[in-house]
Design a protein around this motif. Structure first.
Motif, PDB file in Angstrom:
ATOM      1  N   ARG A  48      -6.299  -9.105  -8.999  1.00 45.64           N
ATOM      2  CA  ARG A  48      -6.534  -9.777  -7.714  1.00 45.64           C
ATOM      3  C   ARG A  48      -5.766  -9.138  -6.571  1.00 45.64           C
ATOM      4  NH1 ARG A  48      -5.960 -16.041  -7.309  1.00 45.64           N
ATOM      5  NH2 ARG A  48      -6.812 -15.480  -5.283  1.00 45.64           N
ATOM      6  N   LEU A  49      -4.804  -8.294  -6.868  1.00 45.61           N
ATOM      7  CA  LEU A  49      -3.948  -7.757  -5.815  1.00 45.61           C
ATOM      8  C   LEU A  49      -4.701  -6.749  -4.958  1.00 45.61           C
ATOM      9  CD1 LEU A  49      -0.535  -7.292  -7.633  1.00 45.61           C
ATOM     10  CD2 LEU A  49      -1.458  -9.299  -6.487  1.00 45.61           C
ATOM     11  N   ILE A  50      -4.487  -6.857  -3.663  1.00 48.74           N
ATOM     12  CA  ILE A  50      -5.076  -5.942  -2.689  1.00 48.74           C
ATOM     13  C   ILE A  50      -3.962  -5.052  -2.159  1.00 48.74           C
ATOM     14  CG2 ILE A  50      -6.285  -5.739  -0.484  1.00 48.74           C
ATOM     15  CD1 ILE A  50      -8.077  -6.965  -2.594  1.00 48.74           C
ATOM     16  N   THR A  51      -4.217  -3.759  -2.152  1.00 46.45           N
ATOM     17  CA  THR A  51      -3.157  -2.815  -1.797  1.00 46.45           C
ATOM     18  C   THR A  51      -3.499  -2.010  -0.548  1.00 46.45           C
ATOM     19  OG1 THR A  51      -4.071  -1.202  -3.358  1.00 46.45           O
ATOM     20  CG2 THR A  51      -2.343  -2.648  -4.184  1.00 46.45           C
ATOM     21  N   PHE A  52      -3.959  -2.721   0.475  1.00 45.46           N
ATOM     22  CA  PHE A  52      -4.131  -2.128   1.809  1.00 45.46           C
ATOM     23  C   PHE A  52      -3.938  -3.223   2.838  1.00 45.46           C
ATOM     24  CE2 PHE A  52      -8.274  -2.710  -0.228  1.00 45.46           C
ATOM     25  CZ  PHE A  52      -8.953  -3.534   0.646  1.00 45.46           C
ATOM     26  N   GLY A  53      -3.744  -2.845   4.078  1.00 35.41           N
ATOM     27  CA  GLY A  53      -3.330  -3.764   5.130  1.00 35.41           C
ATOM     28  C   GLY A  53      -4.276  -4.921   5.390  1.00 35.41           C
ATOM     29  N   GLY A  54      -3.681  -6.033   5.853  1.00 34.12           N
ATOM     30  CA  GLY A  54      -4.440  -7.209   6.229  1.00 34.12           C
ATOM     31  C   GLY A  54      -3.937  -8.494   5.614  1.00 34.12           C
ATOM     32  N   GLY A  55      -2.947  -8.399   4.744  1.00 34.34           N
ATOM     33  CA  GLY A  55      -2.343  -9.587   4.157  1.00 34.34           C
ATOM     34  C   GLY A  55      -0.894  -9.691   4.600  1.00 34.34           C
ATOM     35  N   GLU A  56      -0.516 -10.831   5.155  1.00 29.34           N
ATOM     36  CA  GLU A  56       0.849 -11.020   5.661  1.00 29.34           C
ATOM     37  C   GLU A  56       1.435 -12.338   5.164  1.00 29.34           C
ATOM     38  OE1 GLU A  56       2.685  -8.862   7.449  1.00 29.34           O
ATOM     39  OE2 GLU A  56       1.006  -7.442   7.436  1.00 29.34           O
ATOM     40  N   PRO A  57       2.660 -12.297   4.661  1.00 22.23           N
ATOM     41  CA  PRO A  57       3.324 -13.551   4.290  1.00 22.23           C
ATOM     42  C   PRO A  57       3.687 -14.331   5.551  1.00 22.23           C
ATOM     43  CG  PRO A  57       4.867 -11.738   4.121  1.00 22.23           C
ATOM     44  CD  PRO A  57       3.529 -11.141   4.477  1.00 22.23           C
ATOM     45  N   ALA A 102       0.829  -1.211   0.000  1.00 24.97           N
ATOM     46  CA  ALA A 102       0.000   0.000   0.000  1.00 24.97           C
ATOM     47  C   ALA A 102       0.859   1.254   0.000  1.00 24.97           C
ATOM     48  CB  ALA A 102      -0.931  -0.007   1.217  1.00 24.97           C
ATOM     49  N   ASP A 103       1.909   1.245   0.791  1.00 24.28           N
ATOM     50  CA  ASP A 103       2.799   2.410   0.853  1.00 24.28           C
ATOM     51  C   ASP A 103       3.483   2.663  -0.486  1.00 24.28           C
ATOM     52  OD1 ASP A 103       2.191   2.859   3.514  1.00 24.28           O
ATOM     53  OD2 ASP A 103       3.933   1.756   4.253  1.00 24.28           O
ATOM     54  N   GLU A 104       3.796   1.604  -1.216  1.00 21.09           N
ATOM     55  CA  GLU A 104       4.516   1.713  -2.487  1.00 21.09           C
ATOM     56  C   GLU A 104       3.595   1.928  -3.685  1.00 21.09           C
ATOM     57  OE1 GLU A 104       7.836   1.905  -2.772  1.00 21.09           O
ATOM     58  OE2 GLU A 104       7.894   1.831  -0.587  1.00 21.09           O
ATOM     59  N   CYS A 105       2.268   1.809  -3.487  1.00 20.63           N
ATOM     60  CA  CYS A 105       1.313   1.924  -4.596  1.00 20.63           C
ATOM     61  C   CYS A 105       0.814   3.343  -4.831  1.00 20.63           C
ATOM     62  CB  CYS A 105       0.104   1.037  -4.333  1.00 20.63           C
ATOM     63  SG  CYS A 105       0.446  -0.682  -4.630  1.00 20.63           S
ATOM     64  N   ARG A 106       1.189   4.232  -3.980  1.00 17.15           N
ATOM     65  CA  ARG A 106       0.747   5.607  -4.151  1.00 17.15           C
ATOM     66  C   ARG A 106       1.366   6.194  -5.423  1.00 17.15           C
ATOM     67  NH1 ARG A 106       0.519   4.434   1.015  1.00 17.15           N
ATOM     68  NH2 ARG A 106      -0.922   5.422   2.431  1.00 17.15           N
ATOM     69  N   PRO A 107       0.751   7.232  -5.992  1.00 13.86           N
ATOM     70  CA  PRO A 107       1.356   7.866  -7.167  1.00 13.86           C
ATOM     71  C   PRO A 107       2.828   8.197  -6.908  1.00 13.86           C
ATOM     72  CG  PRO A 107      -0.811   8.764  -6.796  1.00 13.86           C
ATOM     73  CD  PRO A 107      -0.508   7.866  -5.616  1.00 13.86           C
ATOM     74  N   ASN A 108       3.654   7.902  -7.870  1.00 14.12           N
ATOM     75  CA  ASN A 108       5.109   8.062  -7.803  1.00 14.12           C
ATOM     76  C   ASN A 108       5.792   6.998  -6.958  1.00 14.12           C
ATOM     77  OD1 ASN A 108       5.113  10.387  -9.483  1.00 14.12           O
ATOM     78  ND2 ASN A 108       4.509  11.614  -7.712  1.00 14.12           N
ATOM     79  N   GLY A 109       5.037   6.054  -6.410  1.00 13.30           N
ATOM     80  CA  GLY A 109       5.631   4.950  -5.660  1.00 13.30           C
ATOM     81  C   GLY A 109       6.199   3.905  -6.612  1.00 13.30           C
ATOM     82  N   SER A 110       7.093   3.078  -6.097  1.00 17.95           N
ATOM     83  CA  SER A 110       7.757   2.088  -6.948  1.00 17.95           C
ATOM     84  C   SER A 110       6.815   1.010  -7.465  1.00 17.95           C
ATOM     85  CB  SER A 110       8.926   1.453  -6.190  1.00 17.95           C
ATOM     86  OG  SER A 110       8.440   0.715  -5.076  1.00 17.95           O
ATOM     87  N   LEU A 111       5.650   0.827  -6.836  1.00 14.98           N
ATOM     88  CA  LEU A 111       4.687  -0.185  -7.274  1.00 14.98           C
ATOM     89  C   LEU A 111       3.376   0.426  -7.767  1.00 14.98           C
ATOM     90  CD1 LEU A 111       5.152  -2.825  -4.419  1.00 14.98           C
ATOM     91  CD2 LEU A 111       6.153  -2.847  -6.708  1.00 14.98           C
ATOM     92  N   TYR A 112       3.423   1.701  -8.132  1.00 14.88           N
ATOM     93  CA  TYR A 112       2.210   2.379  -8.593  1.00 14.88           C
ATOM     94  C   TYR A 112       1.550   1.592  -9.729  1.00 14.88           C
ATOM     95  CZ  TYR A 112      -0.928   6.011 -10.262  1.00 14.88           C
ATOM     96  OH  TYR A 112      -2.047   6.715 -10.638  1.00 14.88           O
TER      97      TYR A 112
END
Length: 133
Positions: A91-100, A72-82
């Protein structure tokens, strides 16, 4: 070796205990390191819409080997995973609640939680993962 059913049940039980402490109803999903479902449990009264979200949080954490909160932190505009959420058939979820879930530095699966706020879901996921440490 991937997460076993017994380990998945232990992880989910700990996540449910944390949810009860927080006063929320959740869905918990555990997947193997390849993203295949091991177990999904929905607490009585948890929103049924949370089933897919929990599964996809676990899938996301397993696919990338990192927390969905980190993504989620990296998906923001200009983030490395935007725009990464458009990959993997969306299928990808980009907010908290998933942990490896790692054992001895090896990814064995992941846990996804849905039903509370992103922060509450992350607390429950952390509690579940910590049950195997």
């Amino acid at each position: 070796m991937d997460i076993t059913l017994n380990q998945a049940e232990e992880v989910i039980k700990a996540a449910h205990v944390k949810a009860q402490e927080l006063g929320i109803k959740i869905v918990a999903a555990v997947v193997e390191s390849n993203g295949h479902i091991v177990e999904v449990k929905r607490m009585d009264g948890a929103p049924w819409g949370s089933i897919d979200v929990a599964i996809n949080k676990a899938y996301t954490a397993s696919a990338w080997g990192i927390s969905t909160a980190t993504i989620a932190d990296e998906c923001r505009p200009n983030g490395s995973l935007y725009s990464i959420h458009f990959s993997n058939n969306q299928r990808l979820i980009t907010f908290g609640g998933g942990e490896p879930i790692y054992v001895r530095n090896k990814l064995i699966g992941a846990l996804g939680i849905s039903g509370g706020t992103a922060d509450q879901d992350k607390e429950c996921a952390d509690a579940g993962v910590d049950a195997l440490k």
